[in-house]
Design a protein around this motif. Structure first.
Motif, PDB file in Angstrom:
ATOM      1  N   ALA A 122       6.030  -7.596   4.136  1.00 52.44           N
ATOM      2  CA  ALA A 122       6.805  -6.867   3.315  1.00 52.44           C
ATOM      3  C   ALA A 122       7.386  -5.670   4.213  1.00 52.44           C
ATOM      4  O   ALA A 122       8.556  -5.409   3.923  1.00 52.44           O
ATOM      5  N   MET A 123       6.576  -4.933   5.315  1.00 56.58           N
ATOM      6  CA  MET A 123       7.348  -4.016   5.890  1.00 56.58           C
ATOM      7  C   MET A 123       8.116  -4.387   7.041  1.00 56.58           C
ATOM      8  O   MET A 123       8.888  -3.733   7.322  1.00 56.58           O
ATOM      9  N   VAL A 124       7.741  -5.347   7.660  1.00 56.07           N
ATOM     10  CA  VAL A 124       8.521  -6.167   8.687  1.00 56.07           C
ATOM     11  C   VAL A 124       9.818  -6.510   8.061  1.00 56.07           C
ATOM     12  O   VAL A 124      10.862  -6.420   8.660  1.00 56.07           O
ATOM     13  N   VAL A 129      12.577   3.287   1.435  1.00 57.61           N
ATOM     14  CA  VAL A 129      13.656   2.384   0.368  1.00 57.61           C
ATOM     15  C   VAL A 129      12.996   1.831  -0.667  1.00 57.61           C
ATOM     16  O   VAL A 129      11.649   1.532  -0.570  1.00 57.61           O
ATOM     17  N   SER A 130      13.195   1.554  -1.659  1.00 56.20           N
ATOM     18  CA  SER A 130      12.721   0.706  -2.639  1.00 56.20           C
ATOM     19  C   SER A 130      12.876  -0.691  -2.676  1.00 56.20           C
ATOM     20  O   SER A 130      13.663  -1.318  -1.602  1.00 56.20           O
ATOM     21  N   ASP A 131      11.970  -1.346  -3.268  1.00 57.47           N
ATOM     22  CA  ASP A 131      12.201  -2.994  -3.218  1.00 57.47           C
ATOM     23  C   ASP A 131      13.487  -3.461  -3.656  1.00 57.47           C
ATOM     24  O   ASP A 131      14.218  -4.439  -2.884  1.00 57.47           O
ATOM     25  N   PRO A 150       0.981  -1.205   0.017  1.00 55.62           N
ATOM     26  CA  PRO A 150       0.005  -0.178   0.239  1.00 55.62           C
ATOM     27  C   PRO A 150       0.793   1.264  -0.063  1.00 55.62           C
ATOM     28  O   PRO A 150       2.032   1.092   0.765  1.00 55.62           O
ATOM     29  N   THR A 151       0.501   2.199  -0.647  1.00 57.88           N
ATOM     30  CA  THR A 151       1.283   3.516  -0.535  1.00 57.88           C
ATOM     31  C   THR A 151       1.351   4.308   0.219  1.00 57.88           C
ATOM     32  O   THR A 151       2.241   5.136   0.661  1.00 57.88           O
ATOM     33  N   SER A 152       0.164   4.428   1.297  1.00 57.01           N
ATOM     34  CA  SER A 152      -0.040   5.066   2.327  1.00 57.01           C
ATOM     35  C   SER A 152       0.913   4.693   3.757  1.00 57.01           C
ATOM     36  O   SER A 152       0.909   3.228   4.101  1.00 57.01           O
ATOM     37  N   ARG A 195      19.035  -5.349  -2.086  1.00 61.27           N
ATOM     38  CA  ARG A 195      20.454  -5.208  -2.218  1.00 61.27           C
ATOM     39  C   ARG A 195      21.121  -5.230  -0.792  1.00 61.27           C
ATOM     40  O   ARG A 195      22.092  -5.831  -0.323  1.00 61.27           O
ATOM     41  N   ILE A 196      20.338  -4.847   0.271  1.00 57.10           N
ATOM     42  CA  ILE A 196      20.743  -4.882   1.636  1.00 57.10           C
ATOM     43  C   ILE A 196      20.813  -6.379   1.983  1.00 57.10           C
ATOM     44  O   ILE A 196      21.659  -6.657   2.776  1.00 57.10           O
TER      45      ILE A 196
END
Length: 227
Positions: free
Chosen positions: A77-79, A111-113, A5-7, A118-119
């Motif tokens: 995904a956020m976790v 950060v982007s996906d 979600p973008t929010s 990369r991280i």
């Protein structure tokens, strides 16, 4: 994982709803969620109603809030972002484990996906963050080790430390000062409820001799050990 979600508000709510039950806690309520998010109950209620309309949560009136399948994938995904960033800050940027939570709360939205992956590659695909919380895979899979709260461990028993809550930075600092780190072995010697403390022996990883440590109830409540 499905698209996030973008929010930022939606992302934070989904992560908080997931975190409430991750280690065996009850489903969060609107009032508990409001406290966690630092908003009024009416604001939390309206946000939960919106999330339900978007198909991200289930909420029975006056009942607990749970994630739908799509809501869980977004939460994971956020976790994943949050815990990879925490690990990067500790392992490569000199942060203490008591300093990273608030920084990660900010960076996880920016950060982007591609950067997240990369991280992950840079860190060697870690499976846990500096506090022992599992890092979900890119496919949204999570493996929790068999654990129990240290507070529920009877005298004469113990286990290897597998998770330490990062909710209170001062508790993290105190535990570090007395040698309670991930993978240390902690054994319960004697509960002292009349003063709100418990006596333990704490043995660092790879060592055979432990030291006596007395911890207050808030510190004990922050620690999970192998079951």
């Amino acid at each position: 994982m499905s698209q996030l979600p973008t929010s930022n508000v939606t992302q934070d709510y989904l992560k908080a709803i997931y975190a409430a039950v991750e280690w065996g806690g009850p489903a969060t309520s609107v009032s508990a969620l409001a406290t966690r998010m630092g908003v009024s109950a009416s604001t939390a209620s309206e946000t939960v109603r919106r999330l339900a309309d978007e198909g991200l949560v289930h909420h029975e009136r006056y009942g607990g809030i749970s994630l739908t399948g799509s809501g869980r994938q977004a939460a994971l995904a956020m976790v994943r972002r949050h815990r990879l960033i925490e690990t990067l800050l500790v392992e490569h940027l000199g942060y203490g484990w008591d300093e990273v939570h608030d920084e990660a709360e900010i960076l996880e939205h920016a950060v982007s996906d591609l950067l997240v992956e990369r991280i992950d590659r840079l860190l060697g695909h870690p499976v846990r963050d500096p506090h022992g919380d599992p890092i979900p895979t890119v496919g949204g899979e999570v493996t929790l080790p068999p654990t129990r709260p240290l507070a529920q461990t009877p005298a004469g028993e113990g286990g290897r430390v597998v998770r330490i809550s990062d909710a209170e930075p001062q508790v993290l600092r105190h535990l570090a000062d007395v040698g309670v780190h991930l993978d240390a072995h902690v054994a319960v010697v004697e509960a002292r409820p009349y003063v709100g403390t418990t006596l333990f022996t704490v043995t660092p990883p790879g060592e055979s001799a432990g030291e006596a440590v007395e911890l207050g109830d808030p510190a004990v409540a922050a620690v999970w050990v192998t079951a």
